[in-house]
Design an enzyme around this catalytic site. Structure first.
Site, short mmCIF file in Angstrom:
data_model
loop_
_atom_site.label_atom_id
_atom_site.label_comp_id
_atom_site.label_asym_id
_atom_site.label_seq_id
_atom_site.Cartn_x
_atom_site.Cartn_y
_atom_site.Cartn_z
N CYS B 100 0.83 -1.20 0.00
CA CYS B 100 0.00 0.00 0.00
C CYS B 100 0.87 1.26 0.00
CB CYS B 100 -0.98 -0.06 1.17
SG CYS B 100 -2.37 1.06 1.02
N HIS B 210 -3.85 -5.67 1.95
CA HIS B 210 -3.65 -5.83 3.39
C HIS B 210 -4.31 -7.15 3.80
CE1 HIS B 210 -2.37 -1.67 3.97
NE2 HIS B 210 -3.43 -1.25 3.30
#
Lengths: 433, 271
Positions: B100, B210
């Site tokens: 990310c 995630h």
């Protein structure tokens, strides 16, 4: 809504709206009608939807309901419901108090709680951490308690740093007479530093993972036991005015014994906040401490109830900082425990925070994983080296825990659940007290 | 640094970079997963956690860079750009997993909180840009993922990973460049924003997943570990519980239980 009349004063009156302007009276009546209708069709307690309807009639209703009223606001990521309850008890020794004790902590829930309250009662309001600015602006609260800020509902709540910034701006825009704030949480300290007068509470908070970057300058914060400071600017731990020890609370006025019915170190800290605020408003420290000590459960938290013919104790733990404290409250190993994880809207859809919790500390016992995201938890426990089983529902989970090695026959099974799982089990055992 | 296939005497060194800055979304779990999967195979492991302000070592075998908020993201970039420890390690053959915000800072540029372009580390050939679309928040599921085998000089070899599952939460969109491969095509969710997910340059892997990603995708975990110790050293593990989790998450993603909100423009663009 709860009222805590003081023995020395007449009990709080209810339903007196005659002091309100006509539009506010109509708004309150509308809210009550909608709430009543909602309740009739079993659509929950109806308080929030009633509050929304009332606000449609009078957008400034919260301002009207708190005009001339002493208001206290309690906000935080963790502990706001419990601290509000303790503060209601502590301050209730001194005066009539009204509160939004059902945990509806945004403006609609607050107006629903205040709509029919005694106009002279002091309002102790639990406020969602995202709603501090509007509620403070509407109520001109004289006292604001800020307990902590940490990651919660990763997909939904704003980044904690932005929340601190909004608290900071809110306190600068509508300065309360006093803020009672956590000296050990850099985000809270920076937010509270916008207020003219702060009572700093030493909390010994160990969870610092959300405050490595300075909220003031983005520099690095260096933590040492009992102290912290920014390495780039002046932000540092303020000298505390209030602290806790094993058996009491040290207030600016002196030490007072505290014998809490609620478990855990964190609830002693919550009580310290409540006592600091209550005594600042004139409550007698001894009487306030005794009253806080009698609080046994808070919206079902810590309740002992029967599930599937077995005694369980319900604990709420909904994010890493909350879990950090909750693990210490569980019956010690080898007692098996049930852990329940959901990931609905109110929990946050992203349970990857399970990896920020030190579940390794649960080793040495069997953990039964349940809730809608029990498989996420099972994988986490596997990597944590914690012996575990999964169960599809709470009744099966409690039965498995009771049958696991380490369970003392007849003892209470601890069930630690995050928000919506906790609410579901609370309904199962009869709802909040 | 040992290459693929070597037998090692020393512990595998895993560097966790700035978890205090880039650790908002449980990505610290990736280090737990890697360390345990080595320990279960009796391969010694040493996890080196590098806090902000500390000098990042350039001697680790594998680096983890997690997701975080806008301000800390800029600070982490500053520290890594100044020390160039990660650049030296990658030149020496180290493996990197960047998630990310971590992926964004490893690219050429990314927007900060104010929307201003910040220079990235240039270890991944990609640019992250701010777009006028809702934040991508929800389950992210890819089609079968594969990455070029870094040990195959012809560049034709592929490491197969199956479908990847995770949760995404990001405002920026990432445009992969010509020098990089992507991890996979997106089945459900947003990913890079152009129908692909992730960026891979050699042994540097970036992803929006995630979960943490390595907990939900053990084949990716073992691919990274295989790049360090040699795939033949990695005995199979019982991932039955992860399979249950994957089955349940694939079902949730495909029934769009937690899909990101999407505008009609996204639908046009993606169809």
């Amino acid at each position: 809504m709860s009222t805590s009349p003081s023995p020395a004063r007449p009990p709080a009156r209810t339903s007196p709206t005659t002091h309100l302007p006509a539009r506010a009276r109509l708004a309150v009546a509308t809210g009550r009608a909608v709430a009543g209708a909602s309740k009739l069709v079993h659509f929950g307690s109806g308080s929030v939807i009633g509050g929304r309807a009332a606000l449609l009639v009078d957008r400034d209703l919260l301002g009207q309901l708190t005009a001339g009223r002493e208001v206290l606001i309690v906000s935080a990521t963790n502990g706001k419901t419990t601290t509000t309850r303790l503060l209601v008890a502590a301050l209730g020794t001194d005066r009539p108090v009204v509160s939004n004790s059902l945990g509806a902590n945004m403006t609609p829930g607050i107006v629903a709680a205040l709509g029919t309250a005694d106009p002279d009662a002091t309002a102790v309001l639990e406020v969602d951490e995202r709603w501090v600015a509007p509620v403070l602006a509407d109520t001109h609260a004289g006292t604001v308690l800020l307990l902590n800020l940490s990651r919660d509902q990763l997909d939904r709540t704003q980044e904690v740093r932005k929340l601190a910034e909004r608290w900071h701006q809110a306190l600068a825009a509508t300065p309360p007479a006093r803020v009672v704030a956590n000296a050990d949480d850099p985000l809270v300290v920076w937010a509270a530093s916008a207020a003219p007068s702060v009572v700093w509470v030493a909390t010994g908070q160990e969870w610092t993972s959300d405050a490595a970057g300075c909220p003031n300058c983005s520099g690095r914060i260096s933590f040492e036991p009992g102290s912290w400071r920014c390495t780039a600017c002046d932000l540092a731990r303020p000298e505390p005015d209030v602290s806790v020890d094993d058996t009491g609370v040290i207030l600016p006025s002196g030490r007072v014994d505290l014998d809490l019915a609620l478990p855990g170190r964190v609830n002693r800290v919550n009580a310290a906040f409540a006592l600091a605020a209550a005594t600042a408003l004139g409550a007698d420290p001894q009487a306030a401490a005794v009253a806080a000590g009698t609080v046994q459960e808070v919206a079902g938290r810590y309740r002992v109830a029967r599930i599937g013919g077995r005694d369980v104790r319900l604990l709420l733990a909904k994010n890493p900082a909350g879990w950090h404290e909750a693990i210490d409250m569980l019956a010690p190993a080898p007692a098996p425990v049930v852990v329940a994880i959901n990931a609905r809207i109110a929990d946050g859809h992203d349970p990857s925070w399970l990896w920020d919790v030190d579940y390794e500390r649960l080793a040495g016992r069997v953990v039964v994983a349940t809730g809608e995201r029990r498989h996420d938890l099972a994988v986490r426990l596997r990597y944590a080296g914690v012996e575990h089983e999964t169960a599809a529902d709470i009744t099966e989970a409690v039965a498995r825990a009771a049958a696991a090695p380490g369970h003392e026959p007849g003892s209470v099974v601890d069930v630690a659940a995050n928000y919506t799982a906790f609410q579901e089990y609370l309904e199962l055992v009869g709802g909040p007290a | 640094m040992s290459g693929s296939g070597d037998r090692r005497d020393s512990a595998v060194r895993i560097g966790v970079l700035f978890p205090d800055l880039l650790g908002t979304y449980g990505d610290g779990g990736n280090a737990v997963v890697l360390a345990q999967r080595l320990a279960w195979r009796d391969i010694p492991v040493d996890v080196v956690t590098v806090a902000a302000g500390q000098a990042a070592p350039d001697s680790c075998d594998l680096y983890l860079v997690g997701g975080g908020e806008d301000g800390p993201q800029v600070q982490a970039t500053r520290e890594l750009a100044q020390s160039r420890a990660l650049h030296r390690a990658v030149d020496a053959g180290a493996v990197v997993l960047a998630v990310c915000a971590g992926m964004q800072i490893l690219g050429h540029r990314f927007p900060d909180a104010a929307g201003t372009d910040q220079a990235g580390l240039g270890l991944l050939d990609c640019d992250t840009v701010r777009v006028d679309r809702p934040r991508a928040v929800g389950e992210l599921l890819t089609r079968d993922a594969a990455v070029p085998d870094p040990s195959d000089p012809s560049g034709a070899g592929r490491c197969e990973l199956g479908v990847l599952t995770g949760f995404e939460n990001h405002a920026g969109r990432t445009v992969p460049g010509q020098e990089c491969a992507t991890l996979a095509a997106v089945e459900v969710g947003e990913g890079n924003g152009d129908g692909t997910e992730g960026v891979v340059c050699g042994k540097v892997v970036g992803t929006y997943l995630h979960g943490p990603v390595l907990a939900r995708n053990p084949r990716l975990a073992d691919l990274l570990l295989g790049w360090v110790v040699g795939a033949d050293v990695l005995a199979p593990l019982d991932d039955g519980e992860v399979d249950e989790l994957r089955t349940e998450r694939l079902r949730a993603a495909r029934s769009h239980e937690l899909a990101p909100r999407r505008s009609w423009r996204d639908l046009l663009r993606r169809s």
